[in-house]
Design a protein around this motif. Structure first.
Motif, PDB file in Angstrom:
ATOM      1  N   VAL A  54      10.133   7.168   3.955  1.00  0.00           N
ATOM      2  CA  VAL A  54      11.309   7.207   3.087  1.00  0.00           C
ATOM      3  C   VAL A  54      12.293   8.242   3.612  1.00  0.00           C
ATOM      4  N   VAL A  55      13.558   7.825   3.726  1.00  0.00           N
ATOM      5  CA  VAL A  55      14.641   8.713   4.147  1.00  0.00           C
ATOM      6  C   VAL A  55      15.671   8.764   3.032  1.00  0.00           C
ATOM      7  N   ASP A  57      17.626  11.205  -0.471  1.00  0.00           N
ATOM      8  CA  ASP A  57      17.356  12.055  -1.627  1.00  0.00           C
ATOM      9  C   ASP A  57      17.689  11.373  -2.945  1.00  0.00           C
ATOM     10  N   ILE A  62      13.106   7.455  -5.420  1.00  0.00           N
ATOM     11  CA  ILE A  62      11.905   8.130  -4.929  1.00  0.00           C
ATOM     12  C   ILE A  62      10.867   8.252  -6.036  1.00  0.00           C
ATOM     13  N   ILE A  73       3.792   7.141   0.092  1.00  0.00           N
ATOM     14  CA  ILE A  73       5.108   7.547   0.576  1.00  0.00           C
ATOM     15  C   ILE A  73       4.983   8.684   1.580  1.00  0.00           C
ATOM     16  N   ARG A  74       5.718   8.548   2.690  1.00  0.00           N
ATOM     17  CA  ARG A  74       5.835   9.642   3.662  1.00  0.00           C
ATOM     18  C   ARG A  74       7.318   9.958   3.837  1.00  0.00           C
ATOM     19  N   ARG A  75       7.720  11.164   3.490  1.00  0.00           N
ATOM     20  CA  ARG A  75       9.119  11.569   3.646  1.00  0.00           C
ATOM     21  C   ARG A  75       9.392  11.906   5.108  1.00  0.00           C
TER      22      ARG A  75
END
Length: 369
Positions: A54-55, A57, A62, A73-75
């Protein structure tokens, strides 16, 4: 008389360690393998869910993604990093979030779209969550999940990850089943190699070979070369039938396809030589080779796509040559213009497996036994 026959057969059965292993050990290994692949539900469900990069804000989006128990989820910092993770297969998909999702500012989903059956469920789940997030900003609480028309809003742009080659048009199931079975059955050549050594030692042919005025490395090469030729012919036959009878498409270069098939064949023959170095009876060689080949095929993705495996099982699969072979075949068959440079990593891995099997066999092999 009957009692003596029963005792004799029981002794022969108990003495056949390979046969006993096939009867009792192989089913247990398959139970464990499939159980780990399909394990999920309850507290374990989240840990086995596909991972999504996930890219951005966008807090509401999110929050929904994190709350979903069907995704992990991996930021990541940038869209380039996210696309690279998808292209390498390290994550199932990636999402680039705008500050507010709308028709004019869509969320971008990167996914490997070559197989709709594997990409479809993940893309569908992401699309539903992101559309819910977009509507949650101006719909009263409790109304989003009940709206019947959320799926009709085009708020998500689904793309292939940047930097990958275009996929072949109209990919069908044979792009998956042909290479999967070609790899799985190619490795049964290892059994033939092992059995050949056992039979020739048993018949006395091997002693006559040793008495011939031929250097032993040359003798060994001459022994293994016919199996390499048979393996190459087998691979050529599989893919020829796939292309002619099943409409298999080859997006990459024929040279890349041939190089992958050659690497698979060499790996299978080297594995057979390693098995032969242990000696044993025909039944022992047959039993243990069957277990090894089927387990590697299961873990490597020949029987069940690695994309659907839990992360741990995916990592375990990379310990088999089958996983690397399927990665190479997949690129060659489903990506336009794939060349040798594009599959360098899986080819090097296959060469590494072949070298390891052969050197291990050479260290154990005894010309006189």
């Amino acid at each position: 008389m009957i009692g003596a026959a029963i005792v004799k057969e029981a002794k022969l059965l108990l003495a056949d360690k390979g046969g006993l292993a096939s009867m009792f050990l192989l089913p247990i290994l398959f139970m464990a393998g499939f159980g780990l692949m399909f394990r999920g539900g309850g507290d374990d469900r989240r840990s086995q869910a596909p991972e999504v990069a996930v890219v951005g804000d966008n807090a509401s989006a999110i929050e929904l993604l994190v709350a979903s128990d069907s995704l992990r989820i991996r930021r990541v910092a940038s869209a380039e990093d996210a696309g690279r993770l998808v292209a390498k297969g390290e994550v199932a998909a990636a999402v680039v979030l705008p500050n507010q999702i709308s028709a004019s500012s869509k969320a971008v989903v990167y996914a490997d779209l070559r197989d709709a059956r594997t990409a479809g469920p993940i893309v569908g789940a992401l699309r539903g969550l992101l559309v819910r997030s977009a509507f949650s900003a101006f719909l009263p609480p409790g109304k989003v999940s009940g709206s019947p028309d959320l799926g009709s809003f085009d708020l998500v742009d689904v793309r292939e990850p940047p930097g990958v080659k275009a996929r072949v048009a109209a990919i069908d199931s044979f792009q998956i089943t042909v290479p999967g079975n070609a790899v799985l059955f190619a490795f049964f050549l290892a059994m033939n190699v092992g059995l050949s050594f056992v039979e020739e030692r048993k018949s006395g042919c091997w002693k006559r070979y040793l008495a011939a005025p031929v250097r032993r490395p040359v003798l060994l090469a001459g022994k293994l070369a016919p199996f390499v030729a048979v393996g190459l012919a087998q691979e050529a036959f599989f893919f020829a039938v796939g292309i002619v009878a099943f409409g298999l498409k080859v997006g990459g270069s024929p040279l890349a396809l041939a190089a992958t098939a050659t690497a698979v064949t060499l790996c299978a023959v080297s594995l057979g030589f390693f098995v032969a170095s242990f000696g044993g009876t025909e039944k022992q060689v047959s039993g243990f080779t069957t277990i090894a080949v089927l387990m590697m095929g299961l873990l490597g993705g020949c029987m069940f796509p690695r994309l659907f495996m839990p992360p741990t099982m995916k990592s375990v699969g990379l310990l088999t040559p089958h996983a690397w072979a399927l990665d190479a075949f997949s690129e060659v068959l489903t990506r336009e213009g794939t060349g040798l440079a594009d599959i360098a990593s899986p080819l090097l891995a296959l060469v590494g497996f072949s070298t390891a099997f052969f050197l291990a066999g050479l260290a154990r092999f005894r010309f006189e036994r």
